[in-house]
Design a protein around this motif. Sequence first.
Motif, PDB file in Angstrom:
ATOM      1  N   VAL A 168       0.873  -0.993   0.181  1.00 25.44           N
ATOM      2  CA  VAL A 168       0.126   0.299  -0.380  1.00 25.44           C
ATOM      3  C   VAL A 168       0.709   1.554   0.078  1.00 25.44           C
ATOM      4  CG1 VAL A 168      -1.481   0.722   1.134  1.00 25.44           C
ATOM      5  CG2 VAL A 168      -2.042  -1.272   1.105  1.00 25.44           C
ATOM      6  N   GLU A 169       0.683   2.257  -0.825  1.00 20.11           N
ATOM      7  CA  GLU A 169       1.738   3.251  -0.982  1.00 20.11           C
ATOM      8  C   GLU A 169       0.283   4.724  -1.349  1.00 20.11           C
ATOM      9  OE1 GLU A 169       4.017   1.186  -4.683  1.00 20.11           O
ATOM     10  OE2 GLU A 169       1.954   1.794  -5.029  1.00 20.11           O
ATOM     11  N   PRO A 170       0.784   4.941   0.360  1.00 21.59           N
ATOM     12  CA  PRO A 170      -0.689   6.473   0.533  1.00 21.59           C
ATOM     13  C   PRO A 170       0.597   7.541   0.749  1.00 21.59           C
ATOM     14  CG  PRO A 170       0.461   4.965   2.729  1.00 21.59           C
ATOM     15  CD  PRO A 170       1.076   4.462   2.069  1.00 21.59           C
ATOM     16  N   GLY A 171      -0.260   8.033  -0.283  1.00 21.55           N
ATOM     17  CA  GLY A 171      -0.079   9.503  -0.952  1.00 21.55           C
ATOM     18  C   GLY A 171       0.647  10.805   0.216  1.00 21.55           C
ATOM     19  N   TYR A 172       0.158  12.244   0.223  1.00 21.17           N
ATOM     20  CA  TYR A 172       1.335  12.352   1.507  1.00 21.17           C
ATOM     21  C   TYR A 172      -0.160  12.821   1.699  1.00 21.17           C
ATOM     22  CZ  TYR A 172       2.039  17.284   3.652  1.00 21.17           C
ATOM     23  OH  TYR A 172       2.498  18.600   4.832  1.00 21.17           O
ATOM     24  N   ALA A 173       0.030  13.439   3.481  1.00 21.95           N
ATOM     25  CA  ALA A 173      -1.128  13.294   4.579  1.00 21.95           C
ATOM     26  C   ALA A 173      -1.101  14.761   5.260  1.00 21.95           C
ATOM     27  CB  ALA A 173      -1.782  12.378   5.155  1.00 21.95           C
ATOM     28  N   PRO A 174      -1.499  16.146   4.915  1.00 17.03           N
ATOM     29  CA  PRO A 174      -1.150  17.159   6.148  1.00 17.03           C
ATOM     30  C   PRO A 174      -1.075  16.652   7.341  1.00 17.03           C
ATOM     31  CG  PRO A 174      -1.961  17.407   4.009  1.00 17.03           C
ATOM     32  CD  PRO A 174      -2.461  16.641   4.100  1.00 17.03           C
ATOM     33  N   THR A 175      -2.290  16.077   7.923  1.00 22.41           N
ATOM     34  CA  THR A 175      -1.983  15.374   9.198  1.00 22.41           C
ATOM     35  C   THR A 175      -0.736  14.776   9.624  1.00 22.41           C
ATOM     36  OG1 THR A 175      -3.427  13.122   8.569  1.00 22.41           O
ATOM     37  CG2 THR A 175      -4.177  15.198   9.300  1.00 22.41           C
ATOM     38  N   THR A 176      -0.822  14.235   8.642  1.00 27.36           N
ATOM     39  CA  THR A 176       1.189  13.712   9.291  1.00 27.36           C
ATOM     40  C   THR A 176       2.228  14.308  10.176  1.00 27.36           C
ATOM     41  OG1 THR A 176       0.663  11.906   7.755  1.00 27.36           O
ATOM     42  CG2 THR A 176       3.056  11.654   8.812  1.00 27.36           C
ATOM     43  N   ARG A 177       2.730  14.280  11.184  1.00 22.41           N
ATOM     44  CA  ARG A 177       3.698  15.068  11.871  1.00 22.41           C
ATOM     45  C   ARG A 177       4.520  14.504  11.447  1.00 22.41           C
ATOM     46  NH1 ARG A 177       2.241  14.585  17.571  1.00 22.41           N
ATOM     47  NH2 ARG A 177       1.363  12.493  17.335  1.00 22.41           N
ATOM     48  N   PHE A 178       5.598  14.456  10.846  1.00 19.52           N
ATOM     49  CA  PHE A 178       6.834  14.169   9.982  1.00 19.52           C
ATOM     50  C   PHE A 178       7.676  14.404  10.823  1.00 19.52           C
ATOM     51  CE2 PHE A 178       8.814  12.143   5.553  1.00 19.52           C
ATOM     52  CZ  PHE A 178       8.208  11.443   5.877  1.00 19.52           C
ATOM     53  N   GLY A 179       8.247  13.663  12.038  1.00 17.69           N
ATOM     54  CA  GLY A 179       9.409  14.133  12.257  1.00 17.69           C
ATOM     55  C   GLY A 179       8.800  14.229  14.402  1.00 17.69           C
ATOM     56  N   ALA A 180       8.097  14.036  14.027  1.00 17.71           N
ATOM     57  CA  ALA A 180       7.180  14.596  15.733  1.00 17.71           C
ATOM     58  C   ALA A 180       7.570  13.077  16.290  1.00 17.71           C
ATOM     59  CB  ALA A 180       5.493  14.184  15.682  1.00 17.71           C
ATOM     60  N   ASN A 181       7.887  12.161  16.142  1.00 17.12           N
ATOM     61  CA  ASN A 181       8.697  10.819  17.265  1.00 17.12           C
ATOM     62  C   ASN A 181      10.083  11.083  16.801  1.00 17.12           C
ATOM     63  OD1 ASN A 181       8.379  10.588  14.161  1.00 17.12           O
ATOM     64  ND2 ASN A 181       7.238   8.073  14.008  1.00 17.12           N
ATOM     65  N   THR A 182      10.467  12.083  16.805  1.00 16.38           N
ATOM     66  CA  THR A 182      11.785  12.030  16.880  1.00 16.38           C
ATOM     67  C   THR A 182      12.744  13.434  17.473  1.00 16.38           C
ATOM     68  OG1 THR A 182      12.605  13.955  14.842  1.00 16.38           O
ATOM     69  CG2 THR A 182      12.143  11.203  14.240  1.00 16.38           C
ATOM     70  N   LEU A 210      -2.654  17.888  -3.902  1.00 16.40           N
ATOM     71  CA  LEU A 210      -4.081  16.680  -3.348  1.00 16.40           C
ATOM     72  C   LEU A 210      -3.135  15.940  -2.634  1.00 16.40           C
ATOM     73  CD1 LEU A 210      -4.460  15.319  -7.550  1.00 16.40           C
ATOM     74  CD2 LEU A 210      -6.177  15.910  -6.445  1.00 16.40           C
ATOM     75  N   THR A 211      -4.017  16.224  -1.107  1.00 18.40           N
ATOM     76  CA  THR A 211      -3.830  15.278  -0.843  1.00 18.40           C
ATOM     77  C   THR A 211      -4.924  13.859  -0.117  1.00 18.40           C
ATOM     78  OG1 THR A 211      -5.803  15.766   0.569  1.00 18.40           O
ATOM     79  CG2 THR A 211      -3.086  17.166   0.825  1.00 18.40           C
ATOM     80  N   THR A 212      -3.943  12.952   0.814  1.00 18.78           N
ATOM     81  CA  THR A 212      -4.102  11.754   1.031  1.00 18.78           C
ATOM     82  C   THR A 212      -5.160  11.738   2.864  1.00 18.78           C
ATOM     83  OG1 THR A 212      -2.675  10.768  -0.487  1.00 18.78           O
ATOM     84  CG2 THR A 212      -4.121   9.483   1.705  1.00 18.78           C
ATOM     85  N   LYS A 213      -6.248  11.324   2.580  1.00 19.93           N
ATOM     86  CA  LYS A 213      -7.681  10.737   3.575  1.00 19.93           C
ATOM     87  C   LYS A 213      -5.955   9.891   4.814  1.00 19.93           C
ATOM     88  CE  LYS A 213     -10.848  11.713   2.829  1.00 19.93           C
ATOM     89  NZ  LYS A 213     -10.560  11.800   1.134  1.00 19.93           N
ATOM     90  N   GLU A 214      -6.343  10.198   5.968  1.00 17.32           N
ATOM     91  CA  GLU A 214      -6.156   8.385   6.871  1.00 17.32           C
ATOM     92  C   GLU A 214      -7.144   7.666   6.358  1.00 17.32           C
ATOM     93  OE1 GLU A 214      -6.763  10.345  10.877  1.00 17.32           O
ATOM     94  OE2 GLU A 214      -4.311  10.778  10.404  1.00 17.32           O
ATOM     95  N   SER A 215      -8.247   7.784   5.920  1.00  9.82           N
ATOM     96  CA  SER A 215      -9.533   6.859   5.413  1.00  9.82           C
ATOM     97  C   SER A 215      -9.430   6.365   4.143  1.00  9.82           C
ATOM     98  CB  SER A 215     -11.127   7.909   5.217  1.00  9.82           C
ATOM     99  OG  SER A 215     -10.596   8.770   4.509  1.00  9.82           O
ATOM    100  N   ASP A 216      -8.537   7.055   3.426  1.00  6.28           N
ATOM    101  CA  ASP A 216      -8.288   7.185   2.081  1.00  6.28           C
ATOM    102  C   ASP A 216      -6.612   5.483   2.969  1.00  6.28           C
ATOM    103  OD1 ASP A 216      -9.698   8.219   0.602  1.00  6.28           O
ATOM    104  OD2 ASP A 216      -7.424   9.495   0.257  1.00  6.28           O
ATOM    105  N   VAL A 217      -6.248   5.550   3.255  1.00 11.61           N
ATOM    106  CA  VAL A 217      -5.177   3.988   3.594  1.00 11.61           C
ATOM    107  C   VAL A 217      -5.892   3.012   3.901  1.00 11.61           C
ATOM    108  CG1 VAL A 217      -3.112   3.775   4.614  1.00 11.61           C
ATOM    109  CG2 VAL A 217      -3.322   6.478   4.161  1.00 11.61           C
ATOM    110  N   ALA A 218      -6.400   3.454   5.005  1.00  7.66           N
ATOM    111  CA  ALA A 218      -7.336   2.255   5.852  1.00  7.66           C
ATOM    112  C   ALA A 218      -8.076   1.709   4.855  1.00  7.66           C
ATOM    113  CB  ALA A 218      -8.234   3.151   6.773  1.00  7.66           C
ATOM    114  N   GLU A 219      -8.834   2.613   3.618  1.00  6.82           N
ATOM    115  CA  GLU A 219      -9.320   1.612   2.848  1.00  6.82           C
ATOM    116  C   GLU A 219      -8.672   0.890   1.827  1.00  6.82           C
ATOM    117  OE1 GLU A 219     -11.922   4.220   0.927  1.00  6.82           O
ATOM    118  OE2 GLU A 219     -13.105   5.035   3.024  1.00  6.82           O
TER     119      GLU A 219
END
Length: 247
Positions: A168-182, A210-219
């Motif tokens: 599964v290859e998700p696109g970019y989700a603005p809600t992703t906190r890239f680096g928040a867990n670093t 264009l953006t990806t929603k978390e629900s897009d990835v779950a589906e």
Amino acid sequence: MKTVMITGCSSGYGLETARHFLAQGWNVIATMRAPREDLLPRSEHLRVVALDVTDPKSIDAALGSSGRIDVLVNNAGIGVVGAFEATPMSYIRKVFDTNTFGVMAMTQAIVPLFREQKAGVLVNVTSSVTLAPMPLAAAYTASKMAIEGFTGSLAHELAAFNIRVKLVEPGYAPTTRFGANTELDISDLIPPAYQPFAQPIFEGFAKPALTTKESDVAEAVWAAANDLSDRLRFPAGPDAVALAMAG
């Protein structure tokens, strides 16, 4: 009733995927490094389990207590945006430990169980950067590219055992906190020489077409887990779909 184990369920795609499978009536084993049962709806079909994909003892304990698993979703991952030359090698190794070697360790642990069951599905979550590598994410892209090749090879290797392998290859989700867990501060990873180059890229992140929603990835994970064909790749989100079609 089938059972899915999902890694990295404390936020983002993993959390939404756990919710989605629960809503479809599956048994869900939602794993997190620091378990929080309050993140998911209460259900007799849910177990929240401690799991650190970089720790072999943690992997053994989680799988040893889980019974039959029909689908494993390797979702746990970390990343950071910054100039490669400014990214410490210690952190690059940390990215690979989770995104690449963690996926491989989970896979190596689950495959014998799938073989004994004579069935199983492995879903590896990568990123749309594997479809179109982006600047300022070289180490992250490399870690995910490695899993693309790994998964493609495994799909052939495990087919004889009735084990299906999917990406599964998700696109970019603005809600992703890239680096928040670093432990890294992104401002430290953009040296002055890179700032004129980086500024329009970050502006693009702030206002993507264009953006990806978390629900897009779950589906997409749900579709991959239930797909009976030899299809390997499942882009998730309109931006990832567009990149896959363009590529």
